[in-house]
Scaffold this active site. Structure first.
Site, mmCIF file in Angstrom:
data_model
loop_
_atom_site.group_PDB
_atom_site.id
_atom_site.type_symbol
_atom_site.label_atom_id
_atom_site.label_comp_id
_atom_site.label_asym_id
_atom_site.label_seq_id
_atom_site.Cartn_x
_atom_site.Cartn_y
_atom_site.Cartn_z
ATOM 1 N N HIS A 1 26.576 16.642 9.342
ATOM 2 C CA HIS A 1 27.362 15.919 10.347
ATOM 3 C C HIS A 1 28.215 16.817 11.230
ATOM 4 O O HIS A 1 28.490 16.455 12.373
ATOM 5 C CB HIS A 1 28.257 14.877 9.669
ATOM 6 C CG HIS A 1 27.489 13.744 9.091
ATOM 7 N ND1 HIS A 1 28.106 12.629 8.577
ATOM 8 C CD2 HIS A 1 26.154 13.529 8.931
ATOM 9 C CE1 HIS A 1 27.193 11.783 8.135
ATOM 10 N NE2 HIS A 1 25.993 12.320 8.335
ATOM 11 N N HIS B 1 25.902 12.966 15.930
ATOM 12 C CA HIS B 1 26.776 14.044 15.475
ATOM 13 C C HIS B 1 26.862 15.170 16.510
ATOM 14 O O HIS B 1 27.895 15.817 16.635
ATOM 15 C CB HIS B 1 26.303 14.571 14.125
ATOM 16 C CG HIS B 1 26.165 13.488 13.108
ATOM 17 N ND1 HIS B 1 27.252 12.787 12.620
ATOM 18 C CD2 HIS B 1 25.076 12.951 12.528
ATOM 19 C CE1 HIS B 1 26.828 11.875 11.763
ATOM 20 N NE2 HIS B 1 25.508 11.952 11.697
ATOM 21 N N THR C 1 42.660 29.351 -2.419
ATOM 22 C CA THR C 1 42.344 27.924 -2.379
ATOM 23 C C THR C 1 41.281 27.588 -1.342
ATOM 24 O O THR C 1 40.721 26.495 -1.366
ATOM 25 C CB THR C 1 43.587 27.091 -2.029
ATOM 26 O OG1 THR C 1 44.034 27.473 -0.718
ATOM 27 C CG2 THR C 1 44.691 27.275 -3.058
ATOM 28 N N ASP D 1 40.282 37.292 0.969
ATOM 29 C CA ASP D 1 41.507 38.007 0.656
ATOM 30 C C ASP D 1 41.430 38.375 -0.825
ATOM 31 O O ASP D 1 40.380 38.195 -1.464
ATOM 32 C CB ASP D 1 42.750 37.181 1.015
ATOM 33 C CG ASP D 1 42.978 35.987 0.105
ATOM 34 O OD1 ASP D 1 42.120 35.695 -0.774
ATOM 35 O OD2 ASP D 1 44.017 35.322 0.257
ATOM 36 N N CYS E 1 39.424 32.453 0.076
ATOM 37 C CA CYS E 1 40.770 32.881 -0.340
ATOM 38 C C CYS E 1 41.074 32.147 -1.638
ATOM 39 O O CYS E 1 40.190 31.530 -2.221
ATOM 40 C CB CYS E 1 41.808 32.649 0.757
ATOM 41 S SG CYS E 1 42.218 30.939 1.139
#
Length: 148
Positions: free
Chosen positions: A98, A133, A67, A8, A65
């Protein structure tokens, strides 16, 4: 390997840095936007790029974005996407080892360019460990089927 890029307005500058870095590494990418710092909604771009991965246009994605939180939430709504928000090299490594994350999410307003490039490098180079995993990844896929 082909990388789907999405961002964004808050992630635009870092996306441009990552594009140049991928070019240095000789890694192909598809830029799903946005293409400026004009305000846009991150779910629109996360969805387009995530669908590009699921549909086989790209192998993995790097989504950004402000954050990294919102774009990771949006990406994870797409069946088959395992998006991991990483703020350091260790979390990037473990997201591959993992969790076999197929999308790396970054915070454009959180990370400096050099740390972001180090995170990308580790994430691109780290293999999936498989084993126990793999069983967990399969359980995530089963949860997706329950939600259909």
């Amino acid at each position: 390997m082909k990388i789907a890029l999405a961002c964004d307005h808050g992630g635009f500058r870092l996306k441009e840095t990552i594009k140049a870095y991928l070019e240095e590494l000789g890694i192909e990418y598809i830029d799903y936007g946005t293409y400026s710092e004009e305000s846009v909604d991150y779910p629109d771009f996360a969805y387009k790029a995530a669908k590009g991965i699921v549909n086989g246009e790209a192998d993995r994605g790097i989504f950004i974005c402000g954050t990294g939180i919102g774009i990771s939430i949006a990406a994870n709504k797409v069946k088959g996407i395992r998006a991991a928000l990483c703020y350091n090299v260790f979390s990037a490594e473990m997201s591959k080892r993992h969790n076999n994350a197929n999308v790396l999410c970054l915070g454009g307003r959180i990370l400096g360019e050099e740390l972001a490039k180090a995170i990308v490098k580790v994430w691109l180079e780290t293999p999936f460990d498989g084993g126990r995993h793999e069983r967990r990844i399969n359980k995530i896929s089963e949860i997706e089927k329950l939600e259909e």
